[in-house]
Enzyme design. Structure first.
Site, PDB file in Angstrom:
ATOM      1  N   HIS A   1     -35.924 -57.038 -10.191  1.00  0.00           N
ATOM      2  CA  HIS A   1     -37.172 -56.938 -10.950  1.00  0.00           C
ATOM      3  C   HIS A   1     -37.533 -58.324 -11.489  1.00  0.00           C
ATOM      4  CE1 HIS A   1     -40.290 -54.983 -13.278  1.00  0.00           C
ATOM      5  NE2 HIS A   1     -39.941 -55.778 -14.279  1.00  0.00           N
TER       6      HIS A   1
ATOM      7  N   SER B   1     -40.144 -60.811   1.230  1.00  0.00           N
ATOM      8  CA  SER B   1     -39.430 -62.097   1.181  1.00  0.00           C
ATOM      9  C   SER B   1     -37.980 -61.895   0.746  1.00  0.00           C
ATOM     10  CB  SER B   1     -40.143 -63.104   0.279  1.00  0.00           C
ATOM     11  OG  SER B   1     -39.984 -62.790  -1.078  1.00  0.00           O
ATOM     12  N   ASN B   2     -37.720 -60.917  -0.125  1.00  0.00           N
ATOM     13  CA  ASN B   2     -36.322 -60.641  -0.501  1.00  0.00           C
ATOM     14  C   ASN B   2     -35.562 -60.040   0.677  1.00  0.00           C
ATOM     15  OD1 ASN B   2     -35.595 -61.148  -3.522  1.00  0.00           O
ATOM     16  ND2 ASN B   2     -37.718 -60.430  -3.515  1.00  0.00           N
TER      17      ASN B   2
ATOM     18  N   LYS C   1     -41.849 -34.596  -3.428  1.00  0.00           N
ATOM     19  CA  LYS C   1     -41.083 -35.848  -3.433  1.00  0.00           C
ATOM     20  C   LYS C   1     -39.653 -35.597  -2.959  1.00  0.00           C
ATOM     21  CE  LYS C   1     -39.783 -39.762  -6.228  1.00  0.00           C
ATOM     22  NZ  LYS C   1     -39.946 -40.506  -7.449  1.00  0.00           N
TER      23      LYS C   1
ATOM     24  N   ASN D   1     -31.620 -52.695  -7.623  1.00  0.00           N
ATOM     25  CA  ASN D   1     -33.019 -53.137  -7.577  1.00  0.00           C
ATOM     26  C   ASN D   1     -33.124 -54.543  -8.153  1.00  0.00           C
ATOM     27  OD1 ASN D   1     -35.916 -52.873  -7.330  1.00  0.00           O
ATOM     28  ND2 ASN D   1     -36.016 -52.531  -9.539  1.00  0.00           N
TER      29      ASN D   1
ATOM     30  N   MET E   1     -42.097 -49.774  -4.133  1.00  0.00           N
ATOM     31  CA  MET E   1     -42.977 -49.447  -5.264  1.00  0.00           C
ATOM     32  C   MET E   1     -43.009 -47.955  -5.583  1.00  0.00           C
ATOM     33  SD  MET E   1     -43.767 -52.443  -6.042  1.00  0.00           S
ATOM     34  CE  MET E   1     -45.084 -52.287  -7.238  1.00  0.00           C
ATOM     35  N   ARG E   2     -41.830 -47.333  -5.612  1.00  0.00           N
ATOM     36  CA  ARG E   2     -41.759 -45.916  -5.999  1.00  0.00           C
ATOM     37  C   ARG E   2     -40.532 -45.696  -6.856  1.00  0.00           C
ATOM     38  NH1 ARG E   2     -44.665 -41.844  -3.199  1.00  0.00           N
ATOM     39  NH2 ARG E   2     -43.282 -40.489  -4.345  1.00  0.00           N
ATOM     40  N   LEU E   3     -40.634 -44.744  -7.787  1.00  0.00           N
ATOM     41  CA  LEU E   3     -39.452 -44.363  -8.557  1.00  0.00           C
ATOM     42  C   LEU E   3     -38.516 -43.570  -7.648  1.00  0.00           C
ATOM     43  CD1 LEU E   3     -40.463 -43.045 -12.104  1.00  0.00           C
ATOM     44  CD2 LEU E   3     -39.072 -45.052 -11.530  1.00  0.00           C
TER      45      LEU E   3
END
Ligand code: GRF
Length: 191
Positions: A113, A17-18, A69, A111, A94-96
């Protein structure tokens, strides 16, 4: 004279949605930016469908397909460079973020939050706030560093917890997120 549009890549793993709010703001000229790429780590996330509908290129990278990674992020980085992305906009990714992306985009990763950081970092921030019994939570837009929701805070807006209910509060938070992200990106891109 109109300033050149900022080229951005949106990273998202969920409903998007963002992403949709940012794409619409770009389309309407409310945000002087162009989404050149959507990156997801979840090929079946609804954001993929939204990006296709908006005719925006979307690429899924699954970390399990890479040895480390770093190699996962280096593959993403090659795609970002090819697309000419200047800023990375995380919207439910949903990942660092790791070193390859951080060093390629220093202070250029942002980001959103769903809490007033530093309260309730990490996953299920709205659930955490409701479980804690706070009456006011909110939204934070921040620069991304190597930590979990720890980068420099750019903007915050308070949102009341609605009836102690996660879903109702999430709805109120999402509405605020869509406005706050657009406003904050606008001020970042006009510096
Ligand atoms: C938002 O609440 C955002 O703050 C968090 O993840 C959620 C993404 O929602 N980081 P959506 O996929 O943009 O609807």
């Amino acid at each position: 004279m109109t300033a050149l549009k900022m080229k951005i890549a949106v990273f998202a793993s969920g409903s998007g949605s963002n992403f949709a709010a940012i794409a619409e703001a770009c389309r309407l000229g409310e945000l002087n930016a162009e989404i050149v790429l959507v990156i997801t780590n979840k090929p079946d996330a609804y954001v993929v469908e939204r990006a296709r509908q908006a005719n925006i290129r979307v690429v899924a990278f699954q970390s399990a397909a890479y040895k480390t990674k770093d190699t996962y992020e280096e593959a993403i980085l090659a795609m970002l460079h090819e697309a000419g992305a200047e800023w990375l906009v995380l919207a439910g990714y949903m990942r660092l973020v790791g070193e390859p992306l951080l060093s390629a985009y220093p202070s250029r990763i942002v980001n959103i939050h769903p809490s007033l950081l530093p309260s309730f970092p990490g996953i299920d921030a709205i659930g955490q706030a409701v479980a804690h019994g706070v009456k006011v939570t909110g939204v934070t837009v921040h620069l991304v560093d190597e930590g979990m929701d720890t980068g420099m805070i750019l903007a915050q807006r308070a949102v009341n917890v609605v009836d102690g209910d996660v879903d109702k509060t999430a709805e109120a938070i999402h509405a605020v997120e869509h406005d706050l992200y657009k406003e904050t990106l606008n001020s970042l891109f006009s510096r």
